[in-house]
Design a protein around this motif. Structure first.
Motif, PDB file in Angstrom:
ATOM      1  N   GLY A  34      -7.265   3.117  -7.141  1.00 32.62           N
ATOM      2  CA  GLY A  34      -7.149   4.348  -7.910  1.00 32.62           C
ATOM      3  C   GLY A  34      -5.688   4.697  -8.105  1.00 32.62           C
ATOM      4  O   GLY A  34      -4.792   4.038  -7.561  1.00 32.62           O
ATOM      5  N   SER A  35      -5.440   5.737  -8.869  1.00 35.81           N
ATOM      6  CA  SER A  35      -4.065   6.233  -8.983  1.00 35.81           C
ATOM      7  C   SER A  35      -3.690   6.918  -7.671  1.00 35.81           C
ATOM      8  O   SER A  35      -4.558   7.271  -6.861  1.00 35.81           O
ATOM      9  N   ALA A  36      -2.414   7.082  -7.454  1.00 35.47           N
ATOM     10  CA  ALA A  36      -1.959   7.746  -6.227  1.00 35.47           C
ATOM     11  C   ALA A  36      -2.567   9.142  -6.115  1.00 35.47           C
ATOM     12  O   ALA A  36      -2.977   9.563  -5.019  1.00 35.47           O
ATOM     13  N   ARG A  37      -2.679   9.849  -7.247  1.00 41.40           N
ATOM     14  CA  ARG A  37      -3.262  11.192  -7.229  1.00 41.40           C
ATOM     15  C   ARG A  37      -4.724  11.150  -6.817  1.00 41.40           C
ATOM     16  O   ARG A  37      -5.180  11.966  -6.011  1.00 41.40           O
ATOM     17  N   GLN A  38      -5.461  10.191  -7.359  1.00 38.40           N
ATOM     18  CA  GLN A  38      -6.884  10.083  -7.032  1.00 38.40           C
ATOM     19  C   GLN A  38      -7.097   9.681  -5.578  1.00 38.40           C
ATOM     20  O   GLN A  38      -7.966  10.225  -4.887  1.00 38.40           O
ATOM     21  N   LEU A  39      -6.311   8.751  -5.092  1.00 36.47           N
ATOM     22  CA  LEU A  39      -6.447   8.313  -3.697  1.00 36.47           C
ATOM     23  C   LEU A  39      -6.158   9.459  -2.732  1.00 36.47           C
ATOM     24  O   LEU A  39      -6.802   9.577  -1.686  1.00 36.47           O
ATOM     25  N   ASP A  40      -5.227  10.325  -3.105  1.00 33.58           N
ATOM     26  CA  ASP A  40      -4.890  11.455  -2.227  1.00 33.58           C
ATOM     27  C   ASP A  40      -6.010  12.484  -2.146  1.00 33.58           C
ATOM     28  O   ASP A  40      -6.040  13.295  -1.207  1.00 33.58           O
ATOM     29  N   LEU A  41      -6.951  12.453  -3.118  1.00 35.77           N
ATOM     30  CA  LEU A  41      -8.056  13.401  -3.102  1.00 35.77           C
ATOM     31  C   LEU A  41      -9.152  13.017  -2.106  1.00 35.77           C
ATOM     32  O   LEU A  41     -10.034  13.827  -1.806  1.00 35.77           O
ATOM     33  N   VAL A  42      -9.102  11.786  -1.600  1.00 39.68           N
ATOM     34  CA  VAL A  42     -10.120  11.312  -0.658  1.00 39.68           C
ATOM     35  C   VAL A  42      -9.574  11.482   0.765  1.00 39.68           C
ATOM     36  O   VAL A  42      -8.548  10.901   1.108  1.00 39.68           O
ATOM     37  N   PRO A  43     -10.246  12.284   1.615  1.00 39.62           N
ATOM     38  CA  PRO A  43      -9.757  12.500   2.977  1.00 39.62           C
ATOM     39  C   PRO A  43      -9.661  11.184   3.764  1.00 39.62           C
ATOM     40  O   PRO A  43     -10.441  10.250   3.541  1.00 39.62           O
ATOM     41  N   ALA A  44      -8.733  11.126   4.685  1.00 37.85           N
ATOM     42  CA  ALA A  44      -8.508   9.913   5.473  1.00 37.85           C
ATOM     43  C   ALA A  44      -9.758   9.505   6.235  1.00 37.85           C
ATOM     44  O   ALA A  44     -10.068   8.306   6.365  1.00 37.85           O
ATOM     45  N   GLN A  45     -10.513  10.490   6.729  1.00 37.68           N
ATOM     46  CA  GLN A  45     -11.690  10.178   7.541  1.00 37.68           C
ATOM     47  C   GLN A  45     -12.908   9.792   6.708  1.00 37.68           C
ATOM     48  O   GLN A  45     -13.945   9.384   7.261  1.00 37.68           O
ATOM     49  N   PRO A  48     -12.840   3.935   5.737  1.00 36.88           N
ATOM     50  CA  PRO A  48     -11.850   3.064   6.372  1.00 36.88           C
ATOM     51  C   PRO A  48     -11.214   2.089   5.387  1.00 36.88           C
ATOM     52  O   PRO A  48     -10.432   1.220   5.796  1.00 36.88           O
ATOM     53  N   ALA A  49     -11.551   2.191   4.120  1.00 35.25           N
ATOM     54  CA  ALA A  49     -11.113   1.218   3.121  1.00 35.25           C
ATOM     55  C   ALA A  49      -9.596   1.143   3.033  1.00 35.25           C
ATOM     56  O   ALA A  49      -8.881   2.138   3.230  1.00 35.25           O
ATOM     57  N   ARG A  50      -9.123  -0.025   2.684  1.00 41.57           N
ATOM     58  CA  ARG A  50      -7.700  -0.204   2.377  1.00 41.57           C
ATOM     59  C   ARG A  50      -7.438   0.413   1.011  1.00 41.57           C
ATOM     60  O   ARG A  50      -8.122   0.105   0.031  1.00 41.57           O
ATOM     61  N   ARG A  51      -6.460   1.285   0.927  1.00 37.61           N
ATOM     62  CA  ARG A  51      -6.190   2.025  -0.306  1.00 37.61           C
ATOM     63  C   ARG A  51      -5.068   1.336  -1.081  1.00 37.61           C
ATOM     64  O   ARG A  51      -3.968   1.162  -0.551  1.00 37.61           O
ATOM     65  N   LEU A  52      -5.377   0.996  -2.331  1.00 36.47           N
ATOM     66  CA  LEU A  52      -4.407   0.293  -3.166  1.00 36.47           C
ATOM     67  C   LEU A  52      -4.204   1.050  -4.477  1.00 36.47           C
ATOM     68  O   LEU A  52      -5.114   1.122  -5.309  1.00 36.47           O
ATOM     69  N   PRO A  53      -3.030   1.649  -4.653  1.00 37.33           N
ATOM     70  CA  PRO A  53      -2.762   2.317  -5.936  1.00 37.33           C
ATOM     71  C   PRO A  53      -2.598   1.290  -7.050  1.00 37.33           C
ATOM     72  O   PRO A  53      -2.121   0.173  -6.833  1.00 37.33           O
ATOM     73  N   TRP A  54      -3.009   1.682  -8.255  1.00 38.48           N
ATOM     74  CA  TRP A  54      -2.896   0.779  -9.401  1.00 38.48           C
ATOM     75  C   TRP A  54      -1.432   0.448  -9.693  1.00 38.48           C
ATOM     76  O   TRP A  54      -0.568   1.330  -9.629  1.00 38.48           O
ATOM     77  N   PRO A  55      -1.147  -0.801 -10.064  1.00 35.78           N
ATOM     78  CA  PRO A  55       0.219  -1.133 -10.497  1.00 35.78           C
ATOM     79  C   PRO A  55       0.469  -0.630 -11.910  1.00 35.78           C
ATOM     80  O   PRO A  55      -0.469  -0.267 -12.634  1.00 35.78           O
ATOM     81  N   LEU A  59      -3.188  -3.123 -17.004  1.00 34.17           N
ATOM     82  CA  LEU A  59      -4.057  -4.112 -17.640  1.00 34.17           C
ATOM     83  C   LEU A  59      -3.618  -5.561 -17.425  1.00 34.17           C
ATOM     84  O   LEU A  59      -4.458  -6.420 -17.135  1.00 34.17           O
ATOM     85  N   PRO A  60      -2.320  -5.886 -17.520  1.00 28.78           N
ATOM     86  CA  PRO A  60      -1.944  -7.289 -17.309  1.00 28.78           C
ATOM     87  C   PRO A  60      -2.236  -7.793 -15.903  1.00 28.78           C
ATOM     88  O   PRO A  60      -2.424  -8.992 -15.696  1.00 28.78           O
ATOM     89  N   ALA A  61      -2.279  -6.884 -14.923  1.00 29.63           N
ATOM     90  CA  ALA A  61      -2.463  -7.295 -13.531  1.00 29.63           C
ATOM     91  C   ALA A  61      -3.898  -7.152 -13.047  1.00 29.63           C
ATOM     92  O   ALA A  61      -4.228  -7.611 -11.945  1.00 29.63           O
ATOM     93  N   LEU A  62      -4.774  -6.526 -13.859  1.00 36.03           N
ATOM     94  CA  LEU A  62      -6.086  -6.132 -13.362  1.00 36.03           C
ATOM     95  C   LEU A  62      -6.958  -7.322 -12.971  1.00 36.03           C
ATOM     96  O   LEU A  62      -7.574  -7.329 -11.892  1.00 36.03           O
ATOM     97  N   ALA A  63      -7.039  -8.340 -13.826  1.00 34.13           N
ATOM     98  CA  ALA A  63      -7.919  -9.479 -13.548  1.00 34.13           C
ATOM     99  C   ALA A  63      -7.520 -10.176 -12.249  1.00 34.13           C
ATOM    100  O   ALA A  63      -8.375 -10.487 -11.402  1.00 34.13           O
ATOM    101  N   GLU A  64      -6.226 -10.415 -12.068  1.00 31.52           N
ATOM    102  CA  GLU A  64      -5.765 -11.097 -10.863  1.00 31.52           C
ATOM    103  C   GLU A  64      -5.984 -10.236  -9.631  1.00 31.52           C
ATOM    104  O   GLU A  64      -6.340 -10.736  -8.553  1.00 31.52           O
ATOM    105  N   LEU A  65      -5.830  -8.939  -9.782  1.00 36.49           N
ATOM    106  CA  LEU A  65      -5.994  -8.025  -8.658  1.00 36.49           C
ATOM    107  C   LEU A  65      -7.441  -8.023  -8.171  1.00 36.49           C
ATOM    108  O   LEU A  65      -7.710  -8.067  -6.959  1.00 36.49           O
TER     109      LEU A  65
END
Length: 406
Positions: A34-45, A48-55, A59-65
């Motif tokens: 998600g975007s950094a803003r969206q990830l911050d809306l989800v409480p830490a507890q 347990p997922a690994r949080r990865l902000p979009w680059p 679009l150029p990186a999405l398929a490989e990601l």
């Protein structure tokens, strides 16, 4: 096989606004995008997922990601409704609808209509995210209501300037920010007097359009005034243009080749009929290509592709097959018709206009071979003659309309 990706809409109200089923998808994810803003809306507890902000750019990186994490349970966060100009649309096209499970929230447009009391089924939405603001122009008409999605906090001021420049300065604008969240804010005013400072980047702008006196009415229907176009006068006149675009019969999503673009009138009015219509115009003159681009921006269809001479461009081999072809120029150039006809999709339409005896003879010959309909018409325009009015004839036009066999 990659497990289905959960695409979860999250609004400005954050985690409390997400339904139980969507929360379970977030909680069970191993990777959360998600975007950094969206990830911050989800409480830490909450997960347990690994949080990865979009680059950036995404679009150029999405398929490989996605491929890198294909064995993991992936959850993607999106703003509101993921299928409303959101990442859900991109993923469905890339992976297929079977590869995702979407958990939508109300879109910003739905929330805006709810706040304003507007009928959402009758309120067009224009996205100016990643597109020039001029994309709004074909939707404008006196008394029309529309919603505009902007890219950032500067979008409302840019929209106000566009409205003023195009004769809609009296229109009322309402900026709705952070809809549904604790920071929700609504600011309104008249475009001509817009002075509100830049606010939140998460906004949607409602426009209650008012056309200024004397501003010409430019609808989505073909036949715009000739004066709406800049250029050297090389254009298909309004009456002939109306008949030609009608014969081409544009449908949403279809692609037109406009060969011998002149001022770009046919391609522009094809694209104005529906936001999803696409066009490539071929024009050998560099000066006219520049003018076509300028006209397309001015008339709200900046996505038209403007190319050079048709046979040279087709030799490069990177032009998508069209659903319709308009031959307004180059009829007598050897190989142009044959190249366009060969590439036209089965079931596609070709319309050719001729004003000289030589080009008319070609239409007669092609019609004898391929069938179709031939017609001839002449337009008369009233002009002053001394103290009286006389009818001035325009050049007669022979038109050939043919459908390629499926």
């Amino acid at each position: 096989m990659m497990p289905p990706i959960a695409v979860v809409g999250i609004g400005a109200d954050g985690w409390p606004g997400i339904a139980a089923a969507a929360r379970a998808e977030v909680a069970g994810a191993e990777v959360l995008f998600g975007s950094a803003r969206q990830l911050d809306l989800v409480p830490a507890q909450a997960t347990p997922a690994r949080r990865l902000p979009w680059p950036t750019p995404l679009l150029p990186a999405l398929a490989e990601l996605l491929e890198r994490h294909r064995a993991a349970r992936i959850c993607v966060l999106a703003s509101g409704d993921p299928m409303f100009y959101g990442i859900g649309v991109t993923l469905a096209k890339m992976l297929g609808p079977h590869a995702i499970r979407v958990f939508p929230q109300p879109s910003s447009a739905t929330l805006a209509c709810a706040r304003l009391g507007w009928a959402s089924a009758h309120t067009p939405v224009v996205s100016a995210v990643g597109r020039p603001m001029e994309t709004v122009l074909p939707e404008l008409d006196d008394g029309r209501r529309l919603l505009v999605l902007g890219a950032d906090e500067h979008a409302p001021a840019a929209l106000a300037e566009l409205l003023c420049r195009n004769g809609y300065g009296a229109s009322r604008m309402t900026v709705l920010e952070q809809l549904g969240g604790p920071g929700e804010r609504i600011v309104d005013g008249i475009a001509a007097h817009w002075a509100a400072p830049a606010g939140d980047p998460l906004n949607i702008v409602a426009v209650d359009a008012v056309r200024d006196p004397g501003t010409p009415r430019l609808t989505r229907l073909p036949g715009l005034p000739d004066t709406a176009y800049g250029g050297d006068g090389q254009l298909t006149k309004a009456e002939v243009r109306t008949l030609s675009v009608a014969a081409l019969a544009p449908a949403p999503g279809e692609l037109l080749w406009d060969v011998g673009g002149g001022s770009g009138t046919i391609a522009i009015e094809w694209c104005r009929t529906h936001p999803d219509c696409r066009a490539v115009t071929f024009e050998r003159s560099a000066a006219r290509r520049e003018q076509i681009t300028a006209n397309a921006i001015t008339l709200g269809v900046p996505a038209i592709s403007v190319r050079a001479e048709v046979l040279g461009e087709l030799a490069a081999g990177d032009a998508a097959a069209p659903d319709a072809v308009f031959l307004g120029g180059g009829l007598t150039q050897g190989g142009v018709f044959e190249a366009c006809w060969q590439r036209l999709r089965p079931g596609g339409r070709l319309v050719a206009n001729a004003v000289t005896a030589e080009s008319e003879a070609l239409l007669l010959r092609w019609a004898a071979t391929h069938g179709g309909d031939l017609r001839k018409f002449q337009i008369y325009r009233a002009e002053p003659l001394g103290g009286f009015t006389a009818w001035r004839p325009q050049l007669p036009v022979t038109q050939w309309v043919v459908t390629k066999p499926a």
